[in-house]
Write an enzyme that holds these catalytic residues in place. Sequence first.
Site, PDB file in Angstrom:
ATOM      1  N   ARG A  31      32.040 -27.702 -17.438  1.00 53.57           N
ATOM      2  CA  ARG A  31      30.900 -27.794 -16.523  1.00 53.57           C
ATOM      3  C   ARG A  31      30.154 -29.127 -16.586  1.00 53.57           C
ATOM      4  O   ARG A  31      29.330 -29.419 -15.738  1.00 53.57           O
ATOM      5  CB  ARG A  31      29.939 -26.621 -16.777  1.00 53.57           C
ATOM      6  CG  ARG A  31      30.451 -25.321 -16.166  1.00 53.57           C
ATOM      7  CD  ARG A  31      29.431 -24.243 -16.298  1.00 53.57           C
ATOM      8  NE  ARG A  31      29.415 -23.675 -17.639  1.00 53.57           N
ATOM      9  CZ  ARG A  31      28.391 -22.965 -18.138  1.00 53.57           C
ATOM     10  NH1 ARG A  31      27.313 -22.766 -17.415  1.00 53.57           N
ATOM     11  NH2 ARG A  31      28.457 -22.464 -19.353  1.00 53.57           N
ATOM     12  N   ASP A 119      27.218 -27.973 -29.369  1.00 56.43           N
ATOM     13  CA  ASP A 119      26.459 -28.200 -28.132  1.00 56.43           C
ATOM     14  C   ASP A 119      25.072 -27.565 -28.178  1.00 56.43           C
ATOM     15  O   ASP A 119      24.460 -27.302 -27.160  1.00 56.43           O
ATOM     16  CB  ASP A 119      27.254 -27.676 -26.926  1.00 56.43           C
ATOM     17  CG  ASP A 119      27.488 -26.174 -26.989  1.00 56.43           C
ATOM     18  OD1 ASP A 119      27.130 -25.544 -27.985  1.00 56.43           O
ATOM     19  OD2 ASP A 119      28.045 -25.623 -26.019  1.00 56.43           O
ATOM     20  N   ASN A 186      23.509 -13.064 -28.865  1.00 57.47           N
ATOM     21  CA  ASN A 186      24.037 -13.819 -29.999  1.00 57.47           C
ATOM     22  C   ASN A 186      23.803 -15.304 -29.753  1.00 57.47           C
ATOM     23  O   ASN A 186      24.258 -15.850 -28.759  1.00 57.47           O
ATOM     24  CB  ASN A 186      25.540 -13.513 -30.104  1.00 57.47           C
ATOM     25  CG  ASN A 186      26.257 -14.452 -31.057  1.00 57.47           C
ATOM     26  OD1 ASN A 186      25.658 -14.982 -31.976  1.00 57.47           O
ATOM     27  ND2 ASN A 186      27.561 -14.631 -30.823  1.00 57.47           N
ATOM     28  N   ASN A 369      17.060 -64.113 -26.510  1.00 59.09           N
ATOM     29  CA  ASN A 369      17.682 -63.812 -27.810  1.00 59.09           C
ATOM     30  C   ASN A 369      19.198 -63.686 -27.733  1.00 59.09           C
ATOM     31  O   ASN A 369      19.868 -63.595 -28.737  1.00 59.09           O
ATOM     32  CB  ASN A 369      17.095 -62.509 -28.369  1.00 59.09           C
ATOM     33  CG  ASN A 369      17.350 -61.328 -27.456  1.00 59.09           C
ATOM     34  OD1 ASN A 369      17.372 -61.463 -26.235  1.00 59.09           O
ATOM     35  ND2 ASN A 369      17.553 -60.166 -28.043  1.00 59.09           N
TER      36      ASN A 369
HETATM   37  C1  UD1 Z   1      29.685 -17.957 -27.689  1.00 61.35           C
HETATM   38  C2  UD1 Z   1      29.709 -16.558 -28.287  1.00 61.35           C
HETATM   39  C3  UD1 Z   1      28.619 -15.724 -27.614  1.00 61.35           C
HETATM   40  C4  UD1 Z   1      27.275 -16.402 -27.777  1.00 61.35           C
HETATM   41  C5  UD1 Z   1      27.301 -17.834 -27.270  1.00 61.35           C
HETATM   42  C6  UD1 Z   1      26.047 -18.552 -27.674  1.00 61.35           C
HETATM   43  C7  UD1 Z   1      32.038 -16.154 -28.859  1.00 61.35           C
HETATM   44  C8  UD1 Z   1      33.262 -15.421 -28.525  1.00 61.35           C
HETATM   45  N1  UD1 Z   1      30.999 -15.953 -28.072  1.00 61.35           N
HETATM   46  O1  UD1 Z   1      30.034 -17.843 -26.322  1.00 61.35           O
HETATM   47  O2  UD1 Z   1      28.588 -14.450 -28.185  1.00 61.35           O
HETATM   48  O3  UD1 Z   1      26.295 -15.659 -27.102  1.00 61.35           O
HETATM   49  O4  UD1 Z   1      28.402 -18.553 -27.868  1.00 61.35           O
HETATM   50  O5  UD1 Z   1      25.970 -19.818 -27.096  1.00 61.35           O
HETATM   51  O6  UD1 Z   1      32.025 -16.857 -29.830  1.00 61.35           O
HETATM   52  N2  UD1 Z   1      34.898 -23.775 -29.361  1.00 61.35           N
HETATM   53  C9  UD1 Z   1      35.895 -24.335 -30.121  1.00 61.35           C
HETATM   54  N3  UD1 Z   1      37.165 -23.870 -29.960  1.00 61.35           N
HETATM   55  C10 UD1 Z   1      37.488 -22.899 -29.095  1.00 61.35           C
HETATM   56  C11 UD1 Z   1      36.461 -22.333 -28.319  1.00 61.35           C
HETATM   57  C12 UD1 Z   1      35.175 -22.782 -28.475  1.00 61.35           C
HETATM   58  O7  UD1 Z   1      35.657 -25.223 -30.945  1.00 61.35           O
HETATM   59  O8  UD1 Z   1      38.661 -22.552 -29.022  1.00 61.35           O
HETATM   60  C13 UD1 Z   1      33.520 -24.261 -29.533  1.00 61.35           C
HETATM   61  C14 UD1 Z   1      32.951 -24.864 -28.275  1.00 61.35           C
HETATM   62  O9  UD1 Z   1      33.178 -26.262 -28.223  1.00 61.35           O
HETATM   63  C15 UD1 Z   1      31.464 -24.552 -28.413  1.00 61.35           C
HETATM   64  C16 UD1 Z   1      31.439 -23.279 -29.260  1.00 61.35           C
HETATM   65  O10 UD1 Z   1      32.707 -23.157 -29.857  1.00 61.35           O
HETATM   66  O11 UD1 Z   1      30.761 -25.571 -29.107  1.00 61.35           O
HETATM   67  C17 UD1 Z   1      31.129 -22.033 -28.437  1.00 61.35           C
HETATM   68  O12 UD1 Z   1      32.155 -21.857 -27.482  1.00 61.35           O
HETATM   69  P1  UD1 Z   1      31.859 -21.414 -25.999  1.00 61.35           P
HETATM   70  O13 UD1 Z   1      33.131 -21.337 -25.290  1.00 61.35           O
HETATM   71  O14 UD1 Z   1      30.779 -22.253 -25.439  1.00 61.35           O
HETATM   72  O15 UD1 Z   1      31.343 -19.925 -26.267  1.00 61.35           O
HETATM   73  P2  UD1 Z   1      30.421 -19.062 -25.351  1.00 61.35           P
HETATM   74  O16 UD1 Z   1      31.220 -18.493 -24.253  1.00 61.35           O
HETATM   75  O17 UD1 Z   1      29.211 -19.824 -24.987  1.00 61.35           O
HETATM   76 CA    CA Z   2      28.492 -22.139 -24.934  1.00 57.95          CA
END
Ligand code: UD1
Ligand code: CA
Length: 441
Positions: A31, A119, A186, A369
């Site tokens: 996004r 993030d 969460n 400078n």
């Molecule tokens: C996640 C949580 C959700 C929570 C939310 C809070 C899970 C399954 N869900 O969802 O319950 O409410 O965060 O913001 O965890 N990332 C990796 N590798 C991967 C996938 C993700 O490193 O394979 C990292 C992403 O870069 C990010 C973080 O994990 O920094 C969270 O991943 P994201 O896909 O944003 O999870 P959400 O769907 O937001």
């Molecule tokens: Ca997220």
Amino acid sequence: MGKSWGEKGCSLVEMEKDLKAVILAAGKGTRMKSGTPKVLHEIFNKPLIARVLDNISFSAENIVVIGHGASLVKEYLDRNYPKTKTVLQKEQLGTGHALKIASFELEEFKGNLLVLCGDTPLIRQNTLEDFVNFHNENRADITVMSAVFDNPRGYGRIVRDNKGNVKKIVEEKDADLKTKQIKEINAGIYCFNFEAVKKGIDEIKNQNAQGEYYITDLIKWGAERSKKVCLYVIKSCDEIFGINSKKHLAQGYCIMKERKLSELMDNGVTIVDPHTTSISPETEIEPDTVILPSVVIEGKNKIGKNCKIGPFTHLRGGCEIEDFVKLGNFVELKNAKVKSGTNICHLSYVGDSSVGSNVNIGAGTITANYDSRTKIKSRTKINDNASIGSNCVLVAPVEIGENSLIGAGSVITKNVDDYSLGLCRAAQKEIKNYIKKGEIK
Ligand code: UD1
Ligand code: CA
């Protein structure tokens, strides 16, 4: 304010060896619609990942899981956070998978593992310390940070049993209508007793709506095996605001800015118009300094007391401003030390410079400078009580002596001694009777 480790009587050394952190930062950040990896986007000139890392200076070791844009993120971290370890998650199969890859680096580890997302840069160090304290005080195996949101859409929901104990976390995409109505979400920040959950990490499956390995499945895993799972409900919800888009980036910036302005005002700094004022979190300002509208202060700076800054002043970092200094309209400063009582009031650029006390810099003065050919930056030194006339160029490296005077419109390329006049401009010519009186109607 969270309790500091000192207050808990727990020494820093003790804590350090007991706690490691994993930062999940491999996701794509679709996004953001950007060629730059999400966690390298900046708020106040600092990448999101750096802001997260700066808040966990209490951890003994930090492991960042990288994937999308891995080489750029690694390069940044190697250069700026050389002690931080990176592990590569080649395919982003979910947060649970990311944790598993990080856990390979933690074979013998027996302490607490703090897990954060790359993030989520608005979380405060105090909060994280309090969170870990809470985990320790409860002798928990798993502690999850949660928050109550009016609009919980998109987040994983916290499902509690009728005694209030947490049972599981259900992702939005897997939630039925009733679960979707739960407002406790969460935050994506966890503290694990690593030994207690090690097995659970290996057992995470990907049978869910997204076919991903969810870190959140560890909660159900733990609850079903009588592990102690606790919830830490955070009140200040803006701290867990996650950045997923350019709009979020702007919102994150605004939150950080408002926080800073409010802290400064609480400490006695006058901010005339917070709406048009932007001051970086890394700037310190002493009481009774007045910040006029439309001032932008970036990077790390120190500003003393009783100064008057603005309107329309831009500080770009590395500035040390003593007391009773005036910086006015369209004045830009970068890497500049300015001693007390000095005025730089209009249309000037002062970079890589040391300016003494009670100096007056006239309108439109530039410290030249930068040599764009050699890319070398040089310093300008202006000593106490010097007076620089309007519209001067001080070509660095150059030094202007104490109590000296520089005539307006001069281009100064050589040092000027104390108590001297430096003047470098064409002598004025006057042609008498140039205009014939009769010609003017
Ligand atoms: C996640 C949580 C959700 C929570 C939310 C809070 C899970 C399954 N869900 O969802 O319950 O409410 O965060 O913001 O965890 N990332 C990796 N590798 C991967 C996938 C993700 O490193 O394979 C990292 C992403 O870069 C990010 C973080 O994990 O920094 C969270 O991943 P994201 O896909 O944003 O999870 P959400 O769907 O937001
Ligand atoms: Ca997220």
